[in-house]
Design an enzyme around this catalytic site. Structure first.
Site, mmCIF file in Angstrom:
data_model
loop_
_atom_site.group_PDB
_atom_site.id
_atom_site.type_symbol
_atom_site.label_atom_id
_atom_site.label_comp_id
_atom_site.label_asym_id
_atom_site.label_seq_id
_atom_site.Cartn_x
_atom_site.Cartn_y
_atom_site.Cartn_z
ATOM 1 N N GLY A 321 -16.185 -65.074 3.036
ATOM 2 C CA GLY A 321 -16.838 -65.913 2.046
ATOM 3 C C GLY A 321 -15.983 -66.066 0.798
ATOM 4 N N SER A 322 -16.632 -66.082 -0.349
ATOM 5 C CA SER A 322 -15.933 -66.361 -1.604
ATOM 6 C C SER A 322 -15.009 -65.240 -2.053
ATOM 7 C CB SER A 322 -16.951 -66.671 -2.707
ATOM 8 O OG SER A 322 -17.631 -67.879 -2.430
ATOM 9 N N THR A 323 -15.097 -64.058 -1.449
ATOM 10 C CA THR A 323 -14.128 -63.015 -1.788
ATOM 11 C C THR A 323 -12.728 -63.398 -1.314
ATOM 12 O OG1 THR A 323 -14.523 -61.772 0.268
ATOM 13 C CG2 THR A 323 -15.890 -61.215 -1.634
ATOM 14 N N PHE A 324 -12.637 -64.437 -0.474
ATOM 15 C CA PHE A 324 -11.346 -64.925 0.016
ATOM 16 C C PHE A 324 -10.695 -65.909 -0.959
ATOM 17 C CE2 PHE A 324 -8.776 -67.813 2.739
ATOM 18 C CZ PHE A 324 -7.952 -66.879 3.355
ATOM 19 N N LYS A 325 -11.425 -66.343 -1.974
ATOM 20 C CA LYS A 325 -10.914 -67.396 -2.851
ATOM 21 C C LYS A 325 -9.686 -66.954 -3.639
ATOM 22 C CE LYS A 325 -15.260 -69.934 -3.104
ATOM 23 N NZ LYS A 325 -16.477 -70.266 -3.876
#
Length: 619
Positions: A321-325
């Site tokens: 999810g957004s931890t990959f951004k």
């Protein structure tokens, strides 16, 4: 007279001939006896002793497993066991049924003991139970006249004093399987009472923990029955194994996650790679395996929908999810397709061909730069960054940060997650990569998968300035590793990403601002994530059904949070995933904050935990 003389001479010659032959035969016999009894005395004495003396291995005590401060996590507990000799029991089944009135034995177990006893010689004892209480021992001793062939003796049983709190790290020991016996030539494995590491560090460090066998020499008769003990040499106990784990922190993390149905968390040192805590819930009690797990309990553990036997920290693969951004942002900066000042306008959606890709904020975030995009977790900004970089560029940076492959931690069964590439999809599915798939990969969805440990490693490598730190639990006698290799990321590219993570927690519009540390005088930086487990249809998005709290649990999003602290001098990284927790900011971030707070509080003297030498004392 002449005839009589001839007969006498003939008889004399025959007698001399016979006597000479007899003398020669007796001479040969004497020479052979001399050869056997004198010249080959040592050889035949050795063969005789081999028939008379039986050598047997003695199981050595298994090495202890300790936490970083030397507190025992796995030890050996003296225990009593009961065995039975078929020859002395006469009616073996009757004796076992009477014994079952004192020591619980199922009908299946009695059948198994009978089969094992018949496969051995009648005088060879067969183990019935190994974990007797003192009351059971006393009861068996009192009723010994009614239990012919039953004998009691002492042994060692693997003990896990903290039970399920550390079960996924320690693993457990169990009887040697046929496959393990074929793969390992160690004669210790042939002993019926020997136990081998089956999971966790018990398995990965089994060779050091098992020690070296002792030797027992006993005199036996012609049929192999023991007569007396001649000699005993105790073996070498297994080596103690000190882990990087901090027991106090591990217990706190376990208690903090226990209220969740299924969750995981990892705490690691961003410079040394030492894993300070690793928790996966629900868990199991390894003591059940040490005693010999029942069929009913095993089936219950296997059938549990929340998978208590699985260490989700290394085997749970989730869309990040957004931890990959942060990965997407770093890939864009490294590729030169964006700068920290690049602006992207977010109207709430992005159109690609005839498809529309939505931001989590329905009406959009407006115009944003990198730091604000991270702080507010704008999907549109990172769709655009991913489009510019391409999926292969994302995959390359992912792998440099520890995603897309096993980290190499010293635990068995680690999974590698997935950092997809265009070639991977063509080989896997036989179709080309689509541009829309690049967009959703940029926000950690689609084919992208990561484990909680990989997310902790990713966070650590960002926080430590781009050093290729690797996670570990136990180090060998060679000592601690040297300095980690530099991953080659430019400092001016890492700085705005770390600043954005700081804004996530400490900024006025950060998605984790409610989880900021308070009262410690230390700031924490992080990133929330909410990853979908199923695609949202147009109808669900229009009606808002995808946000309803009464959705079935299995349809809810996973909640994620990664963080590091202190911001000024990063030392610890934490990753948290709550399965179907619905919201990274509301569910996972508060857990991550509490774990980081406890990590900082447990540091000796209020400073960093002393990891380099795995030494120190709790103040």
């Amino acid at each position: 007279m002449r005839l009589e003389g001839d007969r006498a001479r003939s008889f004399t010659r025959r007698a001399l001939l016979v006597g000479g032959v007899q003398t020669g035969l007796f001479g040969l016999l004497a020479a052979r006896l001399w050869n056997l009894q004198v010249e080959q005395n040592a050889t035949w004495r050795l063969l005789a002793d081999d028939n008379r003396i039986s050598e047997r291995l003695i199981v050595p005590p298994r090495g202890r497993i300790l936490d970083r401060l030397g507190r025992p996590l796995a030890t050996n507990m003296p225990t009593y066991r009961v065995r039975v000799v078929r020859e002395q029991a006469r009616d073996l089944r009757g004796v076992l049924e009477r014994l079952a009135m004192i020591v619980p034995l199922s009908a299946e177990r009695i059948d198994e003991i009978e089969r094992q006893a018949r496969s051995l010689r009648a005088f060879v004892p067969v183990v019935v139970r190994e974990d007797l209480s003192w009351e059971q021992v006393a009861s068996i001793a009192v009723r010994s006249p009614d239990l012919p062939g039953v004998m009691l003796d002492a042994g060692l049983l693997r003990q896990y004093p903290y039970g399920s709190t550390v079960s996924h790290i320690l693993g457990y020991v169990g009887a040697v399987s046929r496959e393990e016996l074929q793969q390992d030539p160690d004669p210790l494995l042939q002993l019926p009472e020997f136990r081998i590491g089956k999971n966790g560090v018990e398995r990965s460090h089994d060779a050091a923990l098992r020690g070296r066998a002792g030797l027992l020499r006993v005199e036996v008769n012609a049929v192999g029955r023991e007569i007396r003990e001649l000699e005993r040499h105790e073996g070498d106990a297994g080596a103690d194994l000190k882990l990087s784990l901090d027991l106090d922190l591990q217990r706190f993390c376990f208690e903090r996650l226990a209220e969740q149905l299924s969750a995981s968390a990892v705490v690691m040192d961003v410079h040394s790679g030492a894993v300070l805590a690793m928790v996966s819930v629900p868990s199991y009690d390894p003591r059940a395996f040490a005693r010999g797990i029942s069929t009913e309990l095993w089936q219950a553990l296997v059938a549990d929908p929340f998978h208590p036997l699985v260490n989700k920290c290394i085997r749970g693969e989730y869309p990040p999810g957004s931890t990959f951004k942060m990965v997407t942002a770093l890939a864009a900066l490294e590729a030169g397709v964006a700068t920290p000042k690049t602006e992207v306008f977010c109207p709430g959606y992005m159109v690609l061909g005839n498809a529309r890709f939505h931001c989590w904020k329905q009406h959009g975030h407006g115009r944003l730069q990198l730091e604000q995009a991270l702080a507010q977790s704008c999907d549109i900004f990172f769709y655009e960054m991913a489009r510019r970089v391409g999926v292969d560029g994302l995959a390359a940076v992912s792998r440099r940060l520890g995603l897309g492959g096993p980290t190499g931690i010293d635990l068995p069964g680690e999974k590698g997650g997935l950092a997809p590439t265009s070639q991977w999809k063509r080989e896997r599915f036989g179709v080309p990569w689509q541009k829309g798939e690049t967009l959703i990969t940029g926000i950690g969805q689609g084919f992208m998968l990561a484990t909680p440990l990989q997310l902790a490693v990713m966070t650590a490598r960002l926080a430590n300035g781009g050093q290729a730190v690797e996670p570990w639990l136990a180090r060998s006698a060679q000592g601690q590793p040297g300095a980690a290799a530099d991953l080659g990321f430019a400092a001016e590219h890492l700085a705005p990403i770390l600043a954005g993570m700081n804004e996530v927690v400490n900024g006025s519009r950060g998605t984790a601002r409610a989880a900021a540390l308070q009262g410690l005088g230390v700031a924490m930086a992080g990133k929330t994530g909410t990853s979908q487990v199923r695609r949202i249809t147009k109808a669900e998005r229009a009606s808002g059904a995808h946000k309803r709290k009464d959705r079935p649990r299995e349809h809810r999003d996973h909640a994620l949070f990664v963080c590091f602290a202190p911001v000024e001098a990063p030392r610890y990284a934490v990753s948290v995933i709550v399965d179907h927790g619905d919201s990274g900011s509301a569910t996972a971030a508060p857990i991550g904050r509490d774990i980081m707070r406890r990590t900082l509080e447990l540091a000796p003297g209020g400073g960093p935990l002393q990891i380099s030498g795995l030494e120190g004392q709790r103040p």
